[in-house]
Enzyme design. Structure first.
Site, PDB file in Angstrom:
ATOM      1  N   ARG A  79      -5.107  -7.942   5.456  1.00  0.00           N
ATOM      2  CA  ARG A  79      -4.672  -6.670   4.886  1.00  0.00           C
ATOM      3  C   ARG A  79      -5.380  -5.545   5.643  1.00  0.00           C
ATOM      4  O   ARG A  79      -6.607  -5.465   5.653  1.00  0.00           O
ATOM      5  CB  ARG A  79      -5.011  -6.643   3.385  1.00  0.00           C
ATOM      6  CG  ARG A  79      -4.613  -5.361   2.743  1.00  0.00           C
ATOM      7  CD  ARG A  79      -4.658  -5.377   1.219  1.00  0.00           C
ATOM      8  NE  ARG A  79      -4.356  -4.031   0.816  1.00  0.00           N
ATOM      9  CZ  ARG A  79      -5.226  -3.165   0.306  1.00  0.00           C
ATOM     10  NH1 ARG A  79      -6.452  -3.543   0.040  1.00  0.00           N
ATOM     11  NH2 ARG A  79      -4.862  -1.933   0.047  1.00  0.00           N
ATOM     12  N   HIS A 123      -4.473   4.677   3.313  1.00  0.00           N
ATOM     13  CA  HIS A 123      -5.782   4.318   2.757  1.00  0.00           C
ATOM     14  C   HIS A 123      -6.721   5.488   3.046  1.00  0.00           C
ATOM     15  O   HIS A 123      -7.714   5.356   3.765  1.00  0.00           O
ATOM     16  CB  HIS A 123      -6.273   2.991   3.361  1.00  0.00           C
ATOM     17  CG  HIS A 123      -7.348   2.311   2.579  1.00  0.00           C
ATOM     18  ND1 HIS A 123      -7.257   0.996   2.156  1.00  0.00           N
ATOM     19  CD2 HIS A 123      -8.553   2.747   2.137  1.00  0.00           C
ATOM     20  CE1 HIS A 123      -8.357   0.663   1.495  1.00  0.00           C
ATOM     21  NE2 HIS A 123      -9.172   1.715   1.484  1.00  0.00           N
ATOM     22  N   GLU A 168      -4.896   2.531  -3.935  1.00  0.00           N
ATOM     23  CA  GLU A 168      -5.722   3.094  -4.998  1.00  0.00           C
ATOM     24  C   GLU A 168      -5.413   4.558  -5.303  1.00  0.00           C
ATOM     25  O   GLU A 168      -6.229   5.460  -5.024  1.00  0.00           O
ATOM     26  CB  GLU A 168      -7.208   2.900  -4.661  1.00  0.00           C
ATOM     27  CG  GLU A 168      -7.568   1.431  -4.470  1.00  0.00           C
ATOM     28  CD  GLU A 168      -9.068   1.197  -4.236  1.00  0.00           C
ATOM     29  OE1 GLU A 168      -9.797   2.179  -4.043  1.00  0.00           O
ATOM     30  OE2 GLU A 168      -9.486   0.037  -4.255  1.00  0.00           O
ATOM     31  N   ASN A 293      -6.664  -4.195  -7.040  1.00  0.00           N
ATOM     32  CA  ASN A 293      -8.042  -4.238  -6.540  1.00  0.00           C
ATOM     33  C   ASN A 293      -8.965  -4.240  -7.744  1.00  0.00           C
ATOM     34  O   ASN A 293      -8.826  -3.413  -8.641  1.00  0.00           O
ATOM     35  CB  ASN A 293      -8.358  -3.008  -5.683  1.00  0.00           C
ATOM     36  CG  ASN A 293      -7.575  -2.992  -4.381  1.00  0.00           C
ATOM     37  OD1 ASN A 293      -6.880  -3.958  -4.053  1.00  0.00           O
ATOM     38  ND2 ASN A 293      -7.687  -1.906  -3.649  1.00  0.00           N
ATOM     39  N   TYR A 295     -13.112  -4.588  -9.068  1.00  0.00           N
ATOM     40  CA  TYR A 295     -14.545  -4.645  -8.779  1.00  0.00           C
ATOM     41  C   TYR A 295     -15.414  -4.799 -10.023  1.00  0.00           C
ATOM     42  O   TYR A 295     -16.370  -5.545 -10.027  1.00  0.00           O
ATOM     43  CB  TYR A 295     -14.985  -3.402  -7.985  1.00  0.00           C
ATOM     44  CG  TYR A 295     -14.451  -3.447  -6.567  1.00  0.00           C
ATOM     45  CD1 TYR A 295     -15.140  -4.104  -5.562  1.00  0.00           C
ATOM     46  CD2 TYR A 295     -13.211  -2.894  -6.253  1.00  0.00           C
ATOM     47  CE1 TYR A 295     -14.648  -4.204  -4.269  1.00  0.00           C
ATOM     48  CE2 TYR A 295     -12.699  -2.989  -4.966  1.00  0.00           C
ATOM     49  CZ  TYR A 295     -13.415  -3.645  -3.979  1.00  0.00           C
ATOM     50  OH  TYR A 295     -12.901  -3.754  -2.708  1.00  0.00           O
ATOM     51  N   GLU A 352      -7.948  -6.686  -3.243  1.00  0.00           N
ATOM     52  CA  GLU A 352      -9.357  -6.454  -2.898  1.00  0.00           C
ATOM     53  C   GLU A 352     -10.234  -6.992  -4.014  1.00  0.00           C
ATOM     54  O   GLU A 352      -9.933  -6.799  -5.197  1.00  0.00           O
ATOM     55  CB  GLU A 352      -9.706  -4.958  -2.774  1.00  0.00           C
ATOM     56  CG  GLU A 352      -9.286  -4.305  -1.505  1.00  0.00           C
ATOM     57  CD  GLU A 352      -9.675  -2.834  -1.452  1.00  0.00           C
ATOM     58  OE1 GLU A 352     -10.698  -2.444  -2.056  1.00  0.00           O
ATOM     59  OE2 GLU A 352      -8.933  -2.082  -0.813  1.00  0.00           O
TER      60      GLU A 352
HETATM   61  O1  IFM Z   1     -14.359   0.325   0.445  1.00  0.00           O
HETATM   62  C1  IFM Z   1     -13.522   0.513  -0.634  1.00  0.00           C
HETATM   63  C2  IFM Z   1     -12.077   0.460  -0.204  1.00  0.00           C
HETATM   64  O2  IFM Z   1     -11.799   1.406   0.782  1.00  0.00           O
HETATM   65  C3  IFM Z   1     -11.165   0.711  -1.364  1.00  0.00           C
HETATM   66  N1  IFM Z   1     -11.486  -0.131  -2.489  1.00  0.00           N
HETATM   67  C4  IFM Z   1     -12.866  -0.215  -2.888  1.00  0.00           C
HETATM   68  C5  IFM Z   1     -13.738  -0.529  -1.696  1.00  0.00           C
HETATM   69  C6  IFM Z   1     -15.206  -0.650  -2.132  1.00  0.00           C
HETATM   70  O3  IFM Z   1     -15.628   0.552  -2.678  1.00  0.00           O
END
Ligand code: IFM
Length: 435
Positions: A79, A123, A168, A293, A295, A352
Site C-alpha cells: 500500500r 495521503h 484518513e 486504519n 491504532y 494500517e
Molecule cells: O504515519 C501515520 C500515517 O501516515 C497515517 N496513519 C497513522 C500513521 C501513524 O501515525
C-alpha cells in the site's frame, strides 16, 4: 515468531505493508511541486526538531531495494500513495512527466515482483498552490481532486489492484483544521466543518471519475478508534456520543449511509457549507471494499467548559506505545465487527496497524496480538480480507518528525541503510514460501 499461521486467515487473504509518499519519498526534485507539509514543517514549532520530508527515506531513488524487502518478507501487497504535487505540481493543469515516469517504474516494479499495488490518491501532501485557494475549505477541491484522479486512472489505473481515494479523512479535516496538529494547521471550527464535508465530497466525486475511467476495486481508508466512555454517567455517555460521532460516525455514516450524525450537524449547523445535504448521494457512492486504519482507543469524558464540543479525552490505564497510545487489540476486533454489522458487507481491509516503538520485541508482540484480533473479528462474521503493517520503513511521522519509529525495517537516516527488524522477520516467518 508469531503465534498465528497465515492459513488461519483464509485462502486469498492479502498481507501487505504500507507507506505514504511524503513520509518516505524525499526526491523533492525533478519538477515536484511544493506541498502543504513542506511549508508546515518549515514553520517554527510545528514539527519536532523542525524535521521535514526533504530526504525522508530517499525512496525516490531506493525504491527497488524497498520493493525487494517487501517481496522477500513474503508479503502479497504494497500500500503506497501517489504524491499529487509530484504528478501535478500546481495541483491543477500541467502534468510533471518525471513524476509519471517515477510511478510507472514503481508500479511496474511491484508487478514484476508479484506484489499487488494498493494505491492511495491522497495521503496529506496537498499541493501548496491549492492551499493558496483555500485547499479543503474550498468546495472546488472536489473538481481539482477529480481531475487528479482522472490522471491517475488514465496513467496507472489498469495496473492497480485496489485504489483508495483518501487516507484518513478525520486527519485531513479535524486534525488539520480544528486541532491544528497537521498541515495546514488551522484551529477554526468553520474551516474544519468545511473540510469535513469537502473531503468526503471529493472522495465521492473521484469515485465517479475513477469508475467512469475503468478503474476497478475502489475504496476509502478511514482511521477509526474504539470510542469508549470514561464512566457510565449520563454526562460521559453523552460525551462518548459526540466523540464517537466526530472521530468515527461522521465518516462512516457519510460514506456508507449517506447521512451525518445529527449530534454533529446540530453542533456544526452554522459552520457547514450551505446545502451540504445535497451532496450526500455523491458521498455515498457504492464502493468495492472498506479500508480501516486502527491504532488505539479513545476514552471520552464530559467537559462542559469546552465550547462547541463539550468533551475531553481521558488517558487510559493500559500499556502504551512510545507516543502514549494505549495498546488495545480488542478495539480492533470490536471495530471490524461494528463496521461489518452496522455499516457494510463489503470486504474489509485493515489498511494500517502498527506501533511507534524503539524496542522491536514490543512491536512483534503488538502485531501478534492484533493479528489474533483480526481472527477474532473473522470468527464473529467480519469479512476481513487483508492486513497491512504500518509501516514498511521507519519514516517521517508528521508532527513527530523522525523521532517516532513505526517501521518493521529500521532506517539509519544518516546512511539510508535499511535493516530488517525482528518484527519483519516474524512476518517473513509466517508468510515465507506461502505466496
Ligand atoms: O504515519 C501515520 C500515517 O501516515 C497515517 N496513519 C497513522 C500513521 C501513524 O501515525
Amino acid at each position: 515468531m508469531f503465534s498465528v499461521d497465515r492459513g488461519q486467515f483464509g485462502p486469498n487473504f492479502v498481507f501487505g505493508t504500507a507507506t505514504a509518499a511524503y513520509q518516505i519519498e524525499g526526491g523533492q526534485i525533478d519538477g515536484r511541486g511544493q506541498s502543504i507539509w513542506d511549508t508546515f514543517a518549515a514553520t517554527p514549532g510545528n514539527v519536532k526538531n523542525a524535521d521535514d520530508g526533504h530526504m525522508a527515506c530517499d525512496h525516490y531513488n531506493r525504491w527497488p531495494e524497498d520493493l525487494d524487502l517487501i517481496r522477500d518478507g513474503g508479503f502479497d501487497g504494497y500500500r503506497f500513495s501517489f504524491a499529487w504535487p509530484r504528478l501535478i505540481p500546481e495541483g491543477t493543469g500541467a502534468v510533471n512527466q518525471a513524476g509519471v515516469d517515477f510511478y510507472d517504474r514503481l508500479v511496474d516494479g511491484m508487478l514484476e515482483r508479484g506484489l499487488k499495488p494498493f494505491a492511495t490518491l491522497y495521503h496529506w501532501d496537498l499541493p501548496s498552490a491549492l492551499q493558496d485557494k483555500g485547499g479543503w475549505m474550498n468546495r472546488d477541491i472536489a473538481g481539482w481532486f477529480a481531475d487528479y484522479a482522472e490522471l491517475v486512472a488514465k496513467k496507472f489505473g489498469d495496473r492497480l489492484h485496489a485504489t483508495a481515494t483518501i487516507n484518513e479523512p478525520w486527519c485531513v479535516s479535524v486534525l488539520s483544521h480544528l486541532l491544528g496538529v497537521h498541515a495546514p494547521g488551522y484551529r477554526d471550527l468553520r474551516a474544519a466543518a468545511h473540510a469535513m464535508h469537502h473531503v468526503l465530497l471529493a472522495h465521492g466525486t473521484a469515485i465517479g471519475v475513477l469508475r467512469d475511467n475503468g478503474v476497478k476495486n475502489l475504496g476509502i481508508v478511514l482511521n477509526l478508534e474504539k470510542a469508549e466512555a470514561a464512566s457510565d454517567s449520563a454526562e460521559d455517555l453523552a460525551a462518548l456520543d459526540i466523540g464517537d460521532a466526530l472521530f468515527n460516525r461522521w465518516f462512516l455514516d457519510g460514506v456508507y449511509k449517506g447521512q451525518y450524525p445529527e449530534v454533529l450537524t446540530n453542533i456544526l449547523a452554522k459552520y457547514l457549507p450551505a446545502a451540504w445535504h445535497k451532496d450526500m448521494e455523491t458521498i455515498a457512492r457504492p464502493l468495492d471494499w472498506a479500508g480501516i486504519n486502527y491504532y488505539t482507543r479513545g476514552i471520552y469524558a464530559a467537559d462542559p467548559a469546552r465550547a462547541a464540543f463539550p468533551i475531553r479525552q481521558v488517558k487510559g490505564p493500559l500499556e502504551k506505545n512510545d507516543l502514549g497510545w494505549e495498546i488495545y487489540p480488542q478495539g480492533l476486533t470490536d471495530l471490524l465487527v461494528r463496521v461489518s454489522r452496522e455499516y457494510t458487507k463489503l470486504p474489509i481491509y485493515v489498511t494500517e496497524n502498527g506501533m511507534s516503538e524503539n524496542d522491536d520485541t514490543r512491536r512483534e508482540a503488538f502485531y501478534d496480538l492484533h493479528l489474533k484480533a483480526v481472527l477474532d473479528a473473522q470468527a464473529q462474521g467480519a469479512d476481513v480480507r487483508g492486513y497491512f503493517a504500518w509501516s514498511l520503513l521507519d519514516n517521517y511521522e508528521w508532527a513527530e518528525g523522525y523521532t517516532s519509529r513505526f517501521g518493521i525495517v529500521h532506517v539509519d537516516y544518516e546512511t539510508q541503510k535499511r535493516t530488517p527488524k525482528g518484527s519483519y522477520r516474524a512476518f517473513q516467518g509466517m508468510l515465507h514460501n506461502t505466496r
